[in-house]
Design an enzyme around this catalytic site. Structure first.
Site, PDB file in Angstrom:
ATOM      1  CG  ASN A  79      -2.074  -0.895   1.114  1.00  0.00           C
ATOM      2  OD1 ASN A  79      -2.177  -1.630   0.139  1.00  0.00           O
ATOM      3  ND2 ASN A  79      -2.937  -0.919   2.108  1.00  0.00           N
ATOM      4  CB  ILE A  80       0.289   4.597  -1.527  1.00  0.00           C
ATOM      5  CG1 ILE A  80       1.199   5.735  -1.950  1.00  0.00           C
ATOM      6  CG2 ILE A  80      -0.911   5.100  -0.756  1.00  0.00           C
ATOM      7  CD1 ILE A  80       0.665   6.560  -3.079  1.00  0.00           C
ATOM      8  CE  LYS A  81      -1.793   1.445   5.806  1.00  0.00           C
ATOM      9  NZ  LYS A  81      -3.073   0.893   5.691  1.00  0.00           N
ATOM     10  N   GLY A  82       2.591   2.535   3.158  1.00  0.00           N
ATOM     11  CA  GLY A  82       3.872   1.933   3.499  1.00  0.00           C
ATOM     12  C   GLY A  82       4.054   1.501   4.930  1.00  0.00           C
ATOM     13  CG  PHE A  83       6.154  -1.304   7.774  1.00  0.00           C
ATOM     14  CD1 PHE A  83       5.224  -1.453   8.805  1.00  0.00           C
ATOM     15  CD2 PHE A  83       7.426  -1.854   7.945  1.00  0.00           C
ATOM     16  CE1 PHE A  83       5.554  -2.138   9.957  1.00  0.00           C
ATOM     17  CE2 PHE A  83       7.752  -2.551   9.089  1.00  0.00           C
ATOM     18  CZ  PHE A  83       6.815  -2.691  10.103  1.00  0.00           C
TER      19      PHE A  83
END
Ligand code: B12
Length: 271
Positions: free
Chosen positions: A144-148
């Site tokens: 997902n674009i929001k990432g980690f």
């Protein structure tokens, strides 16, 4: 993949490593803490027997003395224990085996540039959780674009096309979608490990891809999850295993390293 032993230098001149003992109260006292559940009651009159059983298990595992510091009934028929005790085992850091990252870490910009120059098209990644596994947080952290951990996920990379199939994808569905999307890399997540589901599902997945593709066109197979062992890639039939704490940048860099950066897999032609 490079599996290497530690080259830590320390106080053991014969091995080049450090000999360590666990530490609880005072340095080198060998004290460790262990928790486990036994399928027995610790209610009422059973409590002493249950604690004795826990101590016996810990003794058999090499803890001596073994002190049961916590016993909590889990319903009428199970008890959870914490045992604190001494072990005599030593750790030799020169014999520790780890999988080293054998590819450079690239920024999103470098990944995009590399794909644009090397492939001249977008690189297609198909991911999801297979079997009955519905733990999507891990694969979403990567995709997902929001990432980690402060990094954007693969959807952020302009030159990557990401198809996230979500939870409980069957192996045939995954193979079919991979074909339809002309996937370059498959990213599978497995979090549940009950009855070795993660191992069995991954082997089923890798076998299915080997059966459905000629070896030189098979997509790169990547599996990830918190309880995998990184050294198991060959056993599982995949190209790489990623474990807890993986960041999207590591995965993007690996994919580029294997598929774009002039290092095709044996027998694979760049398309
Ligand atoms: C959130 C959660 C749930 C949520 C999931 C929601 C969702 N949409 O994902 C819900 C409530 C649905 C759930 C359900 C269940 N859960 Co649950 N769940 C958890 C929990 C608390 C956190 C997992 C998580 O999100 N971690 C955060 C992510 C970011 O970490 P991660 O998955 O490790 O991912 C990282 C790496 O591993 C790696 N990675 C992971 N996948 C991939 C894939 C690729 C390709 C790559 C490159 C990297 C990669 O990168 C990620 C980022 O670093 C854990 C316990 C825990 N604290 O871990 C239990 C846990 C995983 N669940 C467990 C269980 C048992 C269940 C249930 C069976 C419970 C039940 N009886 O119903 C069900 C199963 C449902 C199913 N069909 O799968 C057990 C599993 C035990 C085992 N040995 O298998 C755990 C460990 C809890 C426990 N201690 O008992 N769960």
């Amino acid at each position: 993949m490079t599996v290497s032993t530690s080259s830590t230098t320390g106080d053991d001149s014969t091995t080049g490593g450090t000999i360590l003992r666990p530490y609880g109260d005072t340095t080198g006292d060998g004290m460790v803490q262990l928790s486990f559940t036994l399928p027995m009651s610790s209610l009422g009159a059973q409590s002493k027997i249950a604690e004795g059983a826990a101590a016996q298990l810990a003794n058999k595992m090499g803890m001596d003395p073994a002190l049961v510091v916590h016993a909590k009934p889990m319903g009428p028929d199970f008890t959870f224990f914490v045992v604190y005790g001494r072990v005599n085992h030593l750790v030799d850091t020169s014999k520790v085996q780890v999988v080293e990252r054998d590819y450079p870490l690239l920024s999103p910009k470098e990944v995009n540039l590399s794909i644009r120059k090397g492939l001249r098209r977008r690189l297609v990644v198909v991911g999801g959780c297979i079997g009955t596994d519905a733990h999507t947080v891990g694969i979403d952290a990567i995709l997902n674009i929001k990432g980690f951990a402060g990094e954007k996920g693969l959807e952020y990379y302009r030159e990557l096309k990401v198809v996230n199939l979500g939870a409980q994808v069957s192996v045939p569905q995954l193979v079919e979608r991979a074909r339809a999307e002309k996937a370059d890399a498959i990213l599978v997540s497995q979090v549940v490990t009950q009855r070795d589901a993660h191992i069995l599902n991954t082997k089923e997945m890798s076998a299915a891809f080997r059966e459905s593709y000629p070896s030189h066109t098979r997509p790169l197979l990547i599996v990830g999850g918190p309880r995998f062992d990184e050294t198991m890639a060959a056993d599982l039939g995949v190209d790489r295993v990623f474990v807890r704490g993986t960041t999207p940048g590591e995965v993007a860099s690996y994919v580029v390293h294997r598929l774009v950066a002039g290092r095709p897999r044996p027998g694979q032609k760049a398309s």
